[in-house]
Design a protein around this motif. Structure first.
Motif, short mmCIF file in Angstrom:
data_model
loop_
_atom_site.label_atom_id
_atom_site.label_comp_id
_atom_site.label_asym_id
_atom_site.label_seq_id
_atom_site.Cartn_x
_atom_site.Cartn_y
_atom_site.Cartn_z
N LEU A 94 0.83 -1.20 0.00
CA LEU A 94 0.00 0.00 0.00
C LEU A 94 0.86 1.26 0.00
O LEU A 94 0.55 2.25 -0.67
CB LEU A 94 -0.92 -0.01 1.22
N ALA A 95 1.97 1.22 0.74
CA ALA A 95 2.86 2.38 0.82
C ALA A 95 3.52 2.68 -0.52
O ALA A 95 3.92 3.82 -0.79
CB ALA A 95 3.92 2.16 1.89
N ARG A 96 3.66 1.65 -1.36
CA ARG A 96 4.30 1.84 -2.66
C ARG A 96 3.37 2.48 -3.69
O ARG A 96 3.83 2.98 -4.72
CB ARG A 96 4.77 0.48 -3.20
N LEU A 97 2.08 2.48 -3.40
CA LEU A 97 1.13 3.10 -4.33
C LEU A 97 1.29 4.61 -4.28
O LEU A 97 1.59 5.18 -3.24
CB LEU A 97 -0.30 2.71 -3.95
N PRO A 98 1.07 5.30 -5.40
CA PRO A 98 1.16 6.77 -5.40
C PRO A 98 0.11 7.38 -4.49
O PRO A 98 -1.06 7.01 -4.53
CB PRO A 98 0.92 7.15 -6.88
N GLN A 99 0.54 8.29 -3.62
CA GLN A 99 -0.35 8.94 -2.67
C GLN A 99 -0.57 10.40 -3.07
O GLN A 99 0.32 11.05 -3.60
CB GLN A 99 0.27 8.90 -1.26
N PRO A 100 -1.79 10.90 -2.84
CA PRO A 100 -2.04 12.33 -3.13
C PRO A 100 -1.16 13.22 -2.26
O PRO A 100 -0.99 12.95 -1.08
CB PRO A 100 -3.53 12.51 -2.79
N THR A 101 -0.58 14.23 -2.88
CA THR A 101 0.33 15.11 -2.14
C THR A 101 -0.40 16.36 -1.68
O THR A 101 -1.36 16.83 -2.32
CB THR A 101 1.52 15.51 -3.02
N LEU A 102 0.06 16.90 -0.57
CA LEU A 102 -0.52 18.12 0.00
C LEU A 102 0.62 18.94 0.57
O LEU A 102 1.35 18.46 1.43
CB LEU A 102 -1.52 17.75 1.09
N SER A 103 0.77 20.15 0.06
CA SER A 103 1.86 21.01 0.54
C SER A 103 1.59 21.46 1.97
O SER A 103 0.45 21.42 2.45
CB SER A 103 2.03 22.22 -0.37
N LEU A 104 2.65 21.91 2.64
CA LEU A 104 2.50 22.39 4.00
C LEU A 104 1.54 23.58 4.06
O LEU A 104 0.69 23.67 4.95
CB LEU A 104 3.87 22.79 4.57
N GLY A 105 1.67 24.47 3.09
CA GLY A 105 0.79 25.64 3.05
C GLY A 105 -0.67 25.24 2.87
O GLY A 105 -1.56 25.82 3.50
N GLN A 106 -0.92 24.27 2.00
CA GLN A 106 -2.29 23.80 1.78
C GLN A 106 -2.86 23.16 3.03
O GLN A 106 -4.03 23.35 3.37
CB GLN A 106 -2.33 22.82 0.61
N PHE A 107 -2.01 22.38 3.71
CA PHE A 107 -2.47 21.70 4.93
C PHE A 107 -2.80 22.71 6.03
O PHE A 107 -3.89 22.66 6.63
CB PHE A 107 -1.39 20.74 5.43
N VAL A 108 -1.88 23.65 6.28
CA VAL A 108 -2.10 24.64 7.34
C VAL A 108 -3.29 25.53 6.98
O VAL A 108 -4.16 25.79 7.83
CB VAL A 108 -0.84 25.49 7.56
N GLY A 109 -3.35 25.97 5.72
CA GLY A 109 -4.47 26.81 5.31
C GLY A 109 -5.80 26.09 5.41
O GLY A 109 -6.82 26.69 5.78
N GLY A 110 -5.79 24.79 5.12
CA GLY A 110 -7.02 24.01 5.19
C GLY A 110 -7.55 23.88 6.60
O GLY A 110 -8.76 23.70 6.81
N GLN A 111 -6.67 23.98 7.60
CA GLN A 111 -7.10 23.87 8.99
C GLN A 111 -7.83 25.12 9.47
O GLN A 111 -8.52 25.08 10.49
CB GLN A 111 -5.90 23.59 9.89
N ALA A 112 -7.69 26.23 8.73
CA ALA A 112 -8.31 27.49 9.17
C ALA A 112 -9.83 27.36 9.24
O ALA A 112 -10.47 27.96 10.13
CB ALA A 112 -7.92 28.62 8.22
N ARG A 113 -10.42 26.59 8.33
CA ARG A 113 -11.88 26.50 8.34
C ARG A 113 -12.43 25.65 9.48
O ARG A 113 -13.64 25.64 9.73
CB ARG A 113 -12.38 25.94 7.00
N TYR A 114 -11.55 24.95 10.19
CA TYR A 114 -11.99 24.14 11.32
C TYR A 114 -11.91 24.92 12.64
O TYR A 114 -12.34 24.43 13.68
CB TYR A 114 -11.16 22.86 11.43
N ILE A 115 -11.33 26.11 12.57
CA ILE A 115 -11.27 26.96 13.77
C ILE A 115 -12.60 27.69 13.90
O ILE A 115 -13.11 28.23 12.93
CB ILE A 115 -10.11 27.96 13.68
N GLN A 116 -13.16 27.69 15.10
CA GLN A 116 -14.47 28.29 15.31
C GLN A 116 -14.47 29.78 14.95
O GLN A 116 -13.52 30.50 15.26
CB GLN A 116 -14.90 28.12 16.77
N LYS A 117 -15.55 30.23 14.33
CA LYS A 117 -15.64 31.63 13.90
C LYS A 117 -15.56 32.60 15.07
O LYS A 117 -14.99 33.68 14.96
CB LYS A 117 -16.95 31.85 13.13
N GLN A 118 -16.14 32.18 16.22
CA GLN A 118 -16.11 33.09 17.37
C GLN A 118 -14.68 33.33 17.87
O GLN A 118 -14.41 34.36 18.50
CB GLN A 118 -16.98 32.57 18.51
N THR A 119 -13.78 32.40 17.60
CA THR A 119 -12.39 32.60 17.99
C THR A 119 -11.79 33.78 17.24
O THR A 119 -11.10 34.62 17.83
CB THR A 119 -11.57 31.33 17.72
#
Length: 272
Positions: A62-87
């Motif tokens: 399974l590890a040898r199969l091609p995996q979808p890549t995600l840059s650090l910026g995309q990962f960190v930016g993607g986490q912004a929508r999980y932070i509560q709006k009231q914060t």
């Protein structure tokens, strides 16, 4: 052989190999199917090593199969929508007194209360009993939590910079002096809250951070009215030193906090 017990153990092994819930479940199911097909009637002493050998080989494939890549910026930016709006919104509240013409000291006394907002995001999984679920997510709990805290920390840094620029020159203070007076109570509260987070759990961390913010705010306000000498121009080098030491202490405590997250994640993964 107790297949249910072996299934749970094998799943944990596969999860740590694959770091993905669905992939681990698929590998375990395929492992048992191949074992039943090729090694029927095998005794338990022989079956357990066989099961782990099959699972390991499937994980390697399974590890040898091609995996979808995600840059650090995309990962960190993607986490912004999980932070509560009231914060985000409550963090912006510190700008309101400035827009109303409030002086530097009131604003600086309010800044420690930004820290419990960040703590509430960090402790959210514990508060809502979601730690084990986050452990089983695609990304490690450590990566998710640190990404969200970095986003909030960056947002607070931008706020502090904006406040320094807006308040700079008020009461005849330079930008450097203004920044030092704003940063000190915030950094002190942030450092203390990280220290508490490594020793307390769940709501206790949030309560402790809030109490610490209140103590820092009240102490700062009292110092403004009762100890004028602390804010004299001659004391500025000491303020600079205090900010530098607090920033260094915050970095050290942050590293220790990151290590604590990793240990907690490991422990949660082996809870029964």
């Amino acid at each position: 052989m107790d297949l249910e017990a072996q299934y749970d153990k094998l799943y944990r092994y596969c999860y740590f190999q694959c770091k993905d819930v669905q992939a681990a479940e698929d590998v375990v199911q395929e492992t048992f199917l191949r074992w039943l097909e090729h090694y029927p009637g095998q005794k338990e002493r022989e079956a357990i090593p066989t099961l782990y050998t099959i699972a390991r080989n499937l994980c390697v494939d399974l590890a040898r199969l091609p995996q979808p890549t995600l840059s650090l910026g995309q990962f960190v930016g993607g986490q912004a929508r999980y932070i509560q709006k009231q914060t985000w919104l409550l963090s912006l509240v510190v700008l309101v007194p400035v827009l109303w013409g409030t002086d530097l000291w009131i604003t600086a006394a309010l800044l420690p209360f930004l820290v419990p907002l960040a703590v509430s995001e960090g402790a959210k999984s514990t508060l809502y009993g979601m730690e084990e679920l986050e452990t089983a997510s695609r990304f490690s709990r450590k990566s998710v939590l640190l990404a969200r805290l970095c986003l909030i920390g960056t947002f607070h840094a931008v706020l502090l910079l904006a406040l320094t620029l807006l308040l700079g020159g008020s009461q005849g203070l330079s930008l450097g002096r203004t920044g030092a007076y704003l940063l000190a109570p915030y950094l002190l509260t942030a450092w203390g809250s990280l220290w508490l987070s490594r020793r307390l759990r769940g709501r206790e961390v949030l309560y402790g951070a809030t109490a610490l913010a209140a103590l820092a705010s009240v102490s700062y306000s009292a110092a403004v009215f009762l100890a004028d000498d602390l804010f004299a121009l001659g004391a500025l080098p000491w303020w600079g030193l205090a900010v530098a030491l607090l920033a260094a202490a915050l970095i050290v405590e942050g590293i220790a906090f990151a290590k604590r997250i990793k240990e907690d994640t490991w422990n949660l993964s082996f809870e029964t």
